[in-house]
Motif scaffolding. Structure first.
Motif, PDB file in Angstrom:
ATOM      1  N   ASP A 233      14.972  -7.683 -11.315  1.00 36.95           N
ATOM      2  CA  ASP A 233      15.039  -8.783 -12.286  1.00 36.95           C
ATOM      3  C   ASP A 233      14.298  -8.369 -13.561  1.00 36.95           C
ATOM      4  OD1 ASP A 233      12.279  -9.205 -11.427  1.00 36.95           O
ATOM      5  OD2 ASP A 233      12.456 -11.042 -12.599  1.00 36.95           O
ATOM      6  N   LEU A 234      14.506  -9.140 -14.604  1.00 37.47           N
ATOM      7  CA  LEU A 234      14.051  -8.694 -15.932  1.00 37.47           C
ATOM      8  C   LEU A 234      12.537  -8.674 -16.120  1.00 37.47           C
ATOM      9  CD1 LEU A 234      14.397 -11.385 -18.664  1.00 37.47           C
ATOM     10  CD2 LEU A 234      14.752 -11.963 -16.292  1.00 37.47           C
ATOM     11  N   ASN A 235      11.787  -9.452 -15.313  1.00 38.38           N
ATOM     12  CA  ASN A 235      10.338  -9.490 -15.526  1.00 38.38           C
ATOM     13  C   ASN A 235       9.584  -8.479 -14.678  1.00 38.38           C
ATOM     14  OD1 ASN A 235       9.767 -11.479 -17.553  1.00 38.38           O
ATOM     15  ND2 ASN A 235      10.533 -13.023 -16.123  1.00 38.38           N
ATOM     16  N   ILE A 236       9.814  -8.527 -13.362  1.00 41.81           N
ATOM     17  CA  ILE A 236       8.965  -7.709 -12.472  1.00 41.81           C
ATOM     18  C   ILE A 236       9.776  -6.679 -11.695  1.00 41.81           C
ATOM     19  CG2 ILE A 236       7.199  -9.504 -12.259  1.00 41.81           C
ATOM     20  CD1 ILE A 236       8.374 -10.113  -9.454  1.00 41.81           C
ATOM     21  N   ALA A 237      11.061  -6.554 -12.048  1.00 42.51           N
ATOM     22  CA  ALA A 237      11.946  -5.615 -11.341  1.00 42.51           C
ATOM     23  C   ALA A 237      12.007  -5.934  -9.850  1.00 42.51           C
ATOM     24  CB  ALA A 237      11.520  -4.169 -11.586  1.00 42.51           C
ATOM     25  N   ALA A 238      12.176  -7.222  -9.541  1.00 36.87           N
ATOM     26  CA  ALA A 238      12.279  -7.623  -8.130  1.00 36.87           C
ATOM     27  C   ALA A 238      13.665  -7.277  -7.593  1.00 36.87           C
ATOM     28  CB  ALA A 238      12.046  -9.126  -7.999  1.00 36.87           C
ATOM     29  N   PHE A 239      13.688  -6.678  -6.403  1.00 35.60           N
ATOM     30  CA  PHE A 239      14.957  -6.385  -5.722  1.00 35.60           C
ATOM     31  C   PHE A 239      15.115  -7.378  -4.581  1.00 35.60           C
ATOM     32  CE2 PHE A 239      13.908  -2.418  -7.739  1.00 35.60           C
ATOM     33  CZ  PHE A 239      15.118  -1.817  -8.041  1.00 35.60           C
ATOM     34  N   ASP A 240      16.234  -8.085  -4.548  1.00 39.89           N
ATOM     35  CA  ASP A 240      16.486  -8.939  -3.392  1.00 39.89           C
ATOM     36  C   ASP A 240      16.634  -8.078  -2.146  1.00 39.89           C
ATOM     37  OD1 ASP A 240      16.425 -11.563  -4.455  1.00 39.89           O
ATOM     38  OD2 ASP A 240      18.309 -11.160  -5.497  1.00 39.89           O
ATOM     39  N   HIS A 368       4.763   6.496 -15.846  1.00 36.81           N
ATOM     40  CA  HIS A 368       4.112   6.112 -17.112  1.00 36.81           C
ATOM     41  C   HIS A 368       3.700   4.644 -17.070  1.00 36.81           C
ATOM     42  CE1 HIS A 368       4.733   9.919 -18.859  1.00 36.81           C
ATOM     43  NE2 HIS A 368       6.001   9.784 -19.186  1.00 36.81           N
ATOM     44  N   CYS A 369       4.561   3.807 -16.487  1.00 37.35           N
ATOM     45  CA  CYS A 369       4.246   2.373 -16.416  1.00 37.35           C
ATOM     46  C   CYS A 369       3.008   2.170 -15.544  1.00 37.35           C
ATOM     47  CB  CYS A 369       5.457   1.614 -15.853  1.00 37.35           C
ATOM     48  SG  CYS A 369       5.286  -0.158 -15.988  1.00 37.35           S
ATOM     49  N   ALA A 370       2.963   2.877 -14.401  1.00 36.95           N
ATOM     50  CA  ALA A 370       1.805   2.741 -13.497  1.00 36.95           C
ATOM     51  C   ALA A 370       0.524   3.231 -14.186  1.00 36.95           C
ATOM     52  CB  ALA A 370       2.060   3.533 -12.216  1.00 36.95           C
ATOM     53  N   PHE A 371       0.626   4.339 -14.913  1.00 38.34           N
ATOM     54  CA  PHE A 371      -0.546   4.898 -15.607  1.00 38.34           C
ATOM     55  C   PHE A 371      -1.036   3.926 -16.689  1.00 38.34           C
ATOM     56  CE2 PHE A 371      -1.978   7.823 -19.168  1.00 38.34           C
ATOM     57  CZ  PHE A 371      -3.245   8.038 -18.632  1.00 38.34           C
ATOM     58  N   PHE A 372      -0.082   3.368 -17.425  1.00 38.24           N
ATOM     59  CA  PHE A 372      -0.432   2.414 -18.478  1.00 38.24           C
ATOM     60  C   PHE A 372      -1.211   1.232 -17.894  1.00 38.24           C
ATOM     61  CE2 PHE A 372       0.848  -1.445 -20.933  1.00 38.24           C
ATOM     62  CZ  PHE A 372       0.123  -1.166 -22.069  1.00 38.24           C
ATOM     63  N   VAL A 373      -0.680   0.677 -16.816  1.00 34.69           N
ATOM     64  CA  VAL A 373      -1.323  -0.500 -16.222  1.00 34.69           C
ATOM     65  C   VAL A 373      -2.706  -0.128 -15.677  1.00 34.69           C
ATOM     66  CG1 VAL A 373      -1.145  -2.173 -14.324  1.00 34.69           C
ATOM     67  CG2 VAL A 373       0.817  -1.740 -15.815  1.00 34.69           C
ATOM     68  N   ALA A 374      -2.807   1.044 -15.069  1.00 33.98           N
ATOM     69  CA  ALA A 374      -4.112   1.473 -14.533  1.00 33.98           C
ATOM     70  C   ALA A 374      -5.139   1.599 -15.662  1.00 33.98           C
ATOM     71  CB  ALA A 374      -3.955   2.798 -13.792  1.00 33.98           C
ATOM     72  N   GLU A 375      -4.714   2.096 -16.804  1.00 31.95           N
ATOM     73  CA  GLU A 375      -5.634   2.232 -17.948  1.00 31.95           C
ATOM     74  C   GLU A 375      -5.962   0.864 -18.547  1.00 31.95           C
ATOM     75  OE1 GLU A 375      -7.127   5.250 -19.193  1.00 31.95           O
ATOM     76  OE2 GLU A 375      -6.469   5.583 -17.140  1.00 31.95           O
ATOM     77  N   LYS A 387       1.550  -5.676 -11.050  1.00 26.21           N
ATOM     78  CA  LYS A 387       1.433  -4.207 -11.029  1.00 26.21           C
ATOM     79  C   LYS A 387       2.814  -3.643 -10.792  1.00 26.21           C
ATOM     80  CE  LYS A 387      -3.156  -2.973  -9.876  1.00 26.21           C
ATOM     81  NZ  LYS A 387      -4.203  -2.601  -9.011  1.00 26.21           N
ATOM     82  N   PRO A 388       3.189  -2.621 -11.516  1.00 25.70           N
ATOM     83  CA  PRO A 388       4.584  -2.173 -11.392  1.00 25.70           C
ATOM     84  C   PRO A 388       4.903  -1.600 -10.016  1.00 25.70           C
ATOM     85  CG  PRO A 388       3.307  -0.654 -12.740  1.00 25.70           C
ATOM     86  CD  PRO A 388       2.429  -1.823 -12.474  1.00 25.70           C
ATOM     87  N   THR A 389       6.048  -2.022  -9.488  1.00 24.31           N
ATOM     88  CA  THR A 389       6.592  -1.349  -8.317  1.00 24.31           C
ATOM     89  C   THR A 389       7.660  -0.357  -8.807  1.00 24.31           C
ATOM     90  OG1 THR A 389       8.059  -3.231  -8.117  1.00 24.31           O
ATOM     91  CG2 THR A 389       6.204  -3.155  -6.615  1.00 24.31           C
ATOM     92  N   LEU A 390       8.222  -0.672  -9.984  1.00 14.73           N
ATOM     93  CA  LEU A 390       9.215   0.211 -10.588  1.00 14.73           C
ATOM     94  C   LEU A 390       8.721   0.527 -12.003  1.00 14.73           C
ATOM     95  CD1 LEU A 390      12.075   1.263  -9.592  1.00 14.73           C
ATOM     96  CD2 LEU A 390      13.057  -0.490 -11.065  1.00 14.73           C
ATOM     97  N   ASN A 391       9.388   0.028 -13.009  1.00 14.70           N
ATOM     98  CA  ASN A 391       9.060   0.375 -14.403  1.00 14.70           C
ATOM     99  C   ASN A 391       8.617  -0.838 -15.216  1.00 14.70           C
ATOM    100  OD1 ASN A 391      11.564  -0.901 -14.286  1.00 14.70           O
ATOM    101  ND2 ASN A 391      12.099  -0.102 -16.288  1.00 14.70           N
ATOM    102  N   GLN A 392       8.434  -1.989 -14.558  1.00 10.09           N
ATOM    103  CA  GLN A 392       8.115  -3.230 -15.266  1.00 10.09           C
ATOM    104  C   GLN A 392       6.734  -3.726 -14.844  1.00 10.09           C
ATOM    105  OE1 GLN A 392      11.426  -3.172 -17.195  1.00 10.09           O
ATOM    106  NE2 GLN A 392      10.843  -5.320 -17.122  1.00 10.09           N
ATOM    107  N   ALA A 393       5.995  -4.281 -15.798  1.00 10.75           N
ATOM    108  CA  ALA A 393       4.701  -4.878 -15.463  1.00 10.75           C
ATOM    109  C   ALA A 393       4.487  -6.110 -16.329  1.00 10.75           C
ATOM    110  CB  ALA A 393       3.581  -3.867 -15.697  1.00 10.75           C
TER     111      ALA A 393
END
Ligand code: PLP
Length: 464
Positions: A233-240, A368-375, A387-393
């Protein structure tokens, strides 16, 4: 002798300069509508001017108002960049100017599109017998797939929607997530089904459709059914949960459609493919090449397992357009008549990256998304909402002097605005659980670790 294509040289030089400067130029440009109108809203000229001057005129008047979205420090919405070969072949596609409607109108691009579609099925590991069409975007890919769905679920009840339309037809019910993208609602409207046919299902804390509620709602509906599930989904990249929900849908003879605008590309990576387990059991999939495959706008892809329903819902014949005996005429699979060969840049992107390169692009963006959020987590006043599971946070900024969510909403907006105004990065806002959040989306081949460090510094400057 005068060069009648001098305009192309000017455009090439200017385009290359714009791309090369993306890294140095501020991402947010002036976006001054009044000034743009003053410059451009002049009386339509009586007399023309040389093509190269027209190109210079456009560049001079637009260049300081272009958003640097193709660059590596742009994280708003879900907007990919343009890979060099994809962009260059897009220029070629315009120069060749073939009408990609029939094999007869452009044999080479017809076959390039056919190969590109087959490669996409292989890359995304979807049923190889599926048909496909290159549309303007995921919006029209939904429309195309859901047209096939509408045709099939009504045909199963002996209703021919092509001939009899929808007046008096059995009422179709569409079962979908409360977090679906608005393009699903719009496709449903285009199809004359009306948004009242949407049965919205609540989701769990991870944004996934609740299985029990889904089963109960679909069981209670006696009419023809379509299910639309999210592959990110567009916000958190949720997969049904496809492997749980699709079998339930199938028990009820529902057509299952997937919105995989960007998330379907997780299937290109062995590391991430598991998010989509079971998705190949669906009936249709809509995705975008202009998002994670990084071809320039505009290019979506509609994929349908039931070729007959896809063809029957799209095809048209005219006496002046004899179908080819063996070739795949594009008009059988896409909603447009005349169209550009937008599958050519897809072919080029896949050739430029190869399967490994696509996997690497997708995984790199997630890293990159995970690194960004960690920083970001180390910074003051910063709350990580997702916290990103894919590319969205999702990130929220808490007003150090504020004491309620309204204050934090305003502070979040202020931080995003200040960072965007710095020209160092660009983010967009969204709402999550009723609160304003900053949305982070990493989908660009250009983004590097040092881009992320530079962006984190931009936040440090604002949040000190
Ligand atoms: C999940 C999702 N579905 C569909 C769309 C619509 O895609 P397009 O803009 O290519 O029509 C988007 C756009 O961002 C999206 O994020």
């Amino acid at each position: 002798m005068k060069d009648k294509y001098a305009a192309l040289d000017v455009a090439f030089r200017e385009a290359k300069q714009w791309l090369e400067n993306l890294d140095q130029n501020p991402i947010l440009n002036k976006a001054d509508r009044e000034e743009l109108l003053n410059r451009l809203m002049v009386a339509m000229p009586e007399d023309g001017m040389p093509g190269e001057d027209v190109v210079r005129h456009l560049v001079d008047n637009c260049k300081d108002n272009l958003l640097g979205s193709p660059g590596g420090r742009f994280f708003a919405w879900v907007i990919g960049g343009g890979l060099p070969a994809a962009l260059a072949s897009d220029w070629l596609t315009s120069s060749w100017d073939q009408n990609a409607v029939l094999f007869a109108c452009g044999a080479a691009v017809n076959v390039v599109e056919e190969v590109a579609g087959k490669w996409i099925l292989e890359l995304l590991d979807l049923p190889r017998e599926s048909s496909f069409g290159f549309t303007t975007g995921c919006q029209l890919a939904h429309f195309t797939c859901l047209s096939a769905a509408r045709y099939k679920v009504l045909k199963d009840l002996d209703w021919d929607v092509n001939q009899d339309g929808l007046c008096g037809a059995p009422q179709i019910g569409i079962f979908t997530s409360e977090h679906r993208h608005g393009s699903v609602d719009r496709a449903v409207r285009y199809l004359g089904l009306g948004n009242k046919c949407l049965h919205k299902i609540a989701t769990d804390a991870k944004g996934r459709i609740l299985k029990e509620e889904f089963a109960k709602k679909i069981q209670a509906y006696s009419g023809p059914k379509i299910v639309v599930l999210d592959a990110a989904d567009l916000n958190i990249a949720a997969f049904d949960s496809f492997s749980e929900l699709i079998p339930i849908a199938k028990e009820h003879n529902a057509w299952v459609h997937i919105d995989g605008a960007f998330g379907l590309f997780a299937r290109a990576s062995l590391r991430l493919k598991n998010f989509t387990a079971g998705i190949q059991q669906a009936d249709s999939w809509a995705t975008d090449a202009h998002k994670w495959l990084n071809v320039p706008f505009d290019c979506g892809i509609a994929i349908v397992k039931d070729r007959e329903s896809h063809r029957n819902s799209m095809t048209i014949h005219a006496a002046y357009m004899p179908p080819h005996k063996t070739a795949r005429d594009q008009i059988d699979w896409t909603p447009e008549w005349s169209r550009r060969a937008r599958g050519v840049p897809v072919y080029a992107a896949l050739k430029e990256l190869g399967k490994k390169g696509v996997a690497d692009l997708v995984e790199r963006c997630c890293d990159h998304c995970a690194f960004f959020v960690a920083e970001m987590e180390k910074l003051p006043h910063t709350e990580i909402i997702w916290k990103p599971t894919l590319n969205q946070a999702l990130i929220r900024f808490c007003d150090p002097e504020g004491n309620n969510s309204n204050d934090h909403d305003k502070y979040t907006q202020q931080v995003v605005r200040k960072v965007n105004e710095s020209g160092e990065a660009f983010f967009s806002e969204s709402k999550w659980d009723g609160n304003v959040v900053m949305r982070v989306s990493v989908v660009n081949w250009q983004t590097t670790k040092s881009d992320i460090e530079r962006v984190v510094q931009a936040f440090k400057n604002v949040l000190h």
